[in-house]
Design a protein around this motif. Sequence first.
Motif, PDB file in Angstrom:
ATOM      1  N   PHE A  62       6.514  -2.020  -6.561  1.00  0.00           N
ATOM      2  CA  PHE A  62       5.376  -1.131  -6.279  1.00  0.00           C
ATOM      3  C   PHE A  62       6.191   0.016  -5.899  1.00  0.00           C
ATOM      4  N   GLN A  63       7.229   0.542  -6.312  1.00  0.00           N
ATOM      5  CA  GLN A  63       7.892   1.696  -5.947  1.00  0.00           C
ATOM      6  C   GLN A  63       7.415   3.078  -6.703  1.00  0.00           C
ATOM      7  N   ARG A  64       7.139   3.949  -5.784  1.00  0.00           N
ATOM      8  CA  ARG A  64       6.907   5.285  -6.743  1.00  0.00           C
ATOM      9  C   ARG A  64       8.230   6.081  -6.793  1.00  0.00           C
ATOM     10  N   LEU A  65       7.993   7.020  -7.274  1.00  0.00           N
ATOM     11  CA  LEU A  65       9.353   7.829  -7.661  1.00  0.00           C
ATOM     12  C   LEU A  65      10.112   8.180  -6.506  1.00  0.00           C
ATOM     13  N   GLY A  66       9.331   8.432  -5.421  1.00  0.00           N
ATOM     14  CA  GLY A  66      10.069   8.745  -4.189  1.00  0.00           C
ATOM     15  C   GLY A  66      10.726   7.573  -3.477  1.00  0.00           C
ATOM     16  N   ASP A  67      10.108   6.508  -3.573  1.00  0.00           N
ATOM     17  CA  ASP A  67      10.810   5.009  -2.998  1.00  0.00           C
ATOM     18  C   ASP A  67      12.142   4.786  -3.862  1.00  0.00           C
ATOM     19  N   LEU A  68      11.995   4.870  -5.407  1.00  0.00           N
ATOM     20  CA  LEU A  68      12.944   4.713  -6.030  1.00  0.00           C
ATOM     21  C   LEU A  68      14.228   5.587  -5.581  1.00  0.00           C
ATOM     22  N   ALA A  69      14.052   6.872  -5.429  1.00  0.00           N
ATOM     23  CA  ALA A  69      15.024   7.963  -5.035  1.00  0.00           C
ATOM     24  C   ALA A  69      15.587   7.609  -3.761  1.00  0.00           C
ATOM     25  N   ALA A  70      14.924   7.093  -2.652  1.00  0.00           N
ATOM     26  CA  ALA A  70      15.077   6.808  -1.417  1.00  0.00           C
ATOM     27  C   ALA A  70      15.746   5.518  -1.153  1.00  0.00           C
ATOM     28  N   GLY A  71      15.481   4.516  -2.043  1.00  0.00           N
ATOM     29  CA  GLY A  71      15.969   3.018  -1.904  1.00  0.00           C
ATOM     30  C   GLY A  71      14.909   2.395  -0.864  1.00  0.00           C
ATOM     31  N   THR A  72      13.527   2.808  -0.742  1.00  0.00           N
ATOM     32  CA  THR A  72      12.759   2.178   0.032  1.00  0.00           C
ATOM     33  C   THR A  72      11.427   1.366  -0.738  1.00  0.00           C
ATOM     34  N   VAL A  73      10.660   0.439   0.311  1.00  0.00           N
ATOM     35  CA  VAL A  73       9.856  -0.108  -0.153  1.00  0.00           C
ATOM     36  C   VAL A  73       8.717  -0.090   1.116  1.00  0.00           C
ATOM     37  N   VAL A  74       7.383  -0.374   0.493  1.00  0.00           N
ATOM     38  CA  VAL A  74       6.443  -0.376   1.594  1.00  0.00           C
ATOM     39  C   VAL A  74       6.115  -1.971   1.698  1.00  0.00           C
ATOM     40  N   PRO A 112       5.654 -13.575 -16.283  1.00  0.00           N
ATOM     41  CA  PRO A 112       4.558 -14.257 -16.013  1.00  0.00           C
ATOM     42  C   PRO A 112       3.597 -13.879 -15.133  1.00  0.00           C
ATOM     43  N   GLU A 113       2.143 -14.249 -15.537  1.00  0.00           N
ATOM     44  CA  GLU A 113       1.181 -13.378 -14.749  1.00  0.00           C
ATOM     45  C   GLU A 113       1.056 -13.952 -13.183  1.00  0.00           C
ATOM     46  N   SER A 114       1.594 -14.974 -12.890  1.00  0.00           N
ATOM     47  CA  SER A 114       1.902 -15.508 -11.582  1.00  0.00           C
ATOM     48  C   SER A 114       2.969 -14.651 -10.969  1.00  0.00           C
ATOM     49  N   GLY A 115       4.108 -14.086 -11.779  1.00  0.00           N
ATOM     50  CA  GLY A 115       4.771 -13.325 -10.974  1.00  0.00           C
ATOM     51  C   GLY A 115       4.437 -12.086 -10.652  1.00  0.00           C
ATOM     52  N   LYS A 116       3.302 -11.559 -11.518  1.00  0.00           N
ATOM     53  CA  LYS A 116       2.865 -10.159 -10.923  1.00  0.00           C
ATOM     54  C   LYS A 116       1.895 -10.140  -9.729  1.00  0.00           C
ATOM     55  N   LEU A 117       1.126 -11.360  -9.799  1.00  0.00           N
ATOM     56  CA  LEU A 117       0.045 -11.486  -8.640  1.00  0.00           C
ATOM     57  C   LEU A 117       0.820 -11.677  -7.451  1.00  0.00           C
ATOM     58  N   ASP A 118       1.973 -12.582  -7.518  1.00  0.00           N
ATOM     59  CA  ASP A 118       2.785 -12.840  -6.153  1.00  0.00           C
ATOM     60  C   ASP A 118       3.439 -11.841  -5.531  1.00  0.00           C
ATOM     61  N   THR A 119       3.139 -11.010  -4.559  1.00  0.00           N
ATOM     62  CA  THR A 119       4.064 -10.045  -3.994  1.00  0.00           C
ATOM     63  C   THR A 119       4.839 -10.452  -3.071  1.00  0.00           C
ATOM     64  N   GLY A 162      -0.704  10.615 -10.957  1.00  0.00           N
ATOM     65  CA  GLY A 162      -0.537   9.848 -12.150  1.00  0.00           C
ATOM     66  C   GLY A 162       0.751   9.443 -11.953  1.00  0.00           C
ATOM     67  N   PHE A 163       1.648  10.084 -11.830  1.00  0.00           N
ATOM     68  CA  PHE A 163       3.501   9.485 -11.985  1.00  0.00           C
ATOM     69  C   PHE A 163       3.565   8.754 -10.822  1.00  0.00           C
ATOM     70  N   GLY A 164       3.045   8.851  -9.828  1.00  0.00           N
ATOM     71  CA  GLY A 164       3.294   7.763  -8.642  1.00  0.00           C
ATOM     72  C   GLY A 164       2.534   6.522  -8.832  1.00  0.00           C
ATOM     73  N   VAL A 165       1.390   6.406  -9.490  1.00  0.00           N
ATOM     74  CA  VAL A 165       0.767   5.182  -9.646  1.00  0.00           C
ATOM     75  C   VAL A 165       1.433   4.810 -10.791  1.00  0.00           C
ATOM     76  N   THR A 166       1.776   5.270 -11.932  1.00  0.00           N
ATOM     77  CA  THR A 166       2.410   4.784 -13.053  1.00  0.00           C
ATOM     78  C   THR A 166       3.843   4.086 -12.580  1.00  0.00           C
ATOM     79  N   SER A 167       4.573   4.894 -11.690  1.00  0.00           N
ATOM     80  CA  SER A 167       5.818   4.278 -11.252  1.00  0.00           C
ATOM     81  C   SER A 167       5.713   3.072 -10.637  1.00  0.00           C
ATOM     82  N   CYS A 168       4.688   2.912  -9.525  1.00  0.00           N
ATOM     83  CA  CYS A 168       4.266   1.897  -8.925  1.00  0.00           C
ATOM     84  C   CYS A 168       3.894   0.518  -9.682  1.00  0.00           C
ATOM     85  N   LEU A 169       3.147   0.714 -10.852  1.00  0.00           N
ATOM     86  CA  LEU A 169       2.714  -0.576 -11.753  1.00  0.00           C
ATOM     87  C   LEU A 169       3.731  -0.710 -12.493  1.00  0.00           C
TER      88      LEU A 169
END
Length: 240
Positions: free
Chosen positions: A145-157, A2-9, A133-140
């Motif tokens: 909102f994890q880029r490829l480095g976050d997914l590999a390291a198991g981290t979030v900002v 749902p749209e509300s799920g996308k907007l609520d971080t 481009g790869f990082g932004v695509t992965s975040c979206l």
Amino acid sequence: MPESGKLDTLQSVELAEGVEIRLRMAGPMLRAGAYLIDLLIRGAVLLVGGFLLSLAGVAIGSRVAGGLMLLAWFLMDWLYPVVFEAGKRGATPGKRLLGLRVVQASGSPITFGQALVRNFLRFIDSMPFFTYGFGVTSCLASRRFQRLGDLAAGTVVIYDRIPAAPVIAAPPPMEPVPVPVGLTADETRALALFRERAGLWSDGRRAEIADQASVLTGEEGPAGVSRLMAMAHWLEEKRD
């Protein structure tokens, strides 16, 4: 989704001990702003360092000065974020200025190894041709909102400071409803926790959780929430 799920971080993370924590994930735009601030800081440090090394080149030789400049560039480009993010604050100066922090997906501070992995993979995130481009695509594409480095390291900002949500218990229904079957101690506790925390959740979230007990209530959606609350109220009165 749902749209509300996308907007609520603001997302809830349940730990192994059954404790629930709330983390507000930072989106790519704010993270890009923090990266630009860090880029300016690194550029300023290299500019000053290059000027000082050019002066020192008269004494130590131009080749030595050039080698030291390349070493400084390597350290600032690759280890600058690693040292800061693996530190006590878990953030580079740019992230700190914008109120961000890098943590594990569980909310714990990241290790030096995780900081190394997420930043050394930044080169892949910056592709193609350093457009990120790869990082932004992965975040979206990622809910956190994890880029490829976050997914590999198991981290979030995340946002470093989140105002504490007020604990407001949902009002009990007017008429308690007896539980039709015997419940185990864990099930009774879960029902009591649902009643206590229901006031913190949205209507959709309450219905989603209550639907898991539809076998017990015989209802789904708002009707299931009301019946589950009524049963929890009955158990509370019975215990008192």
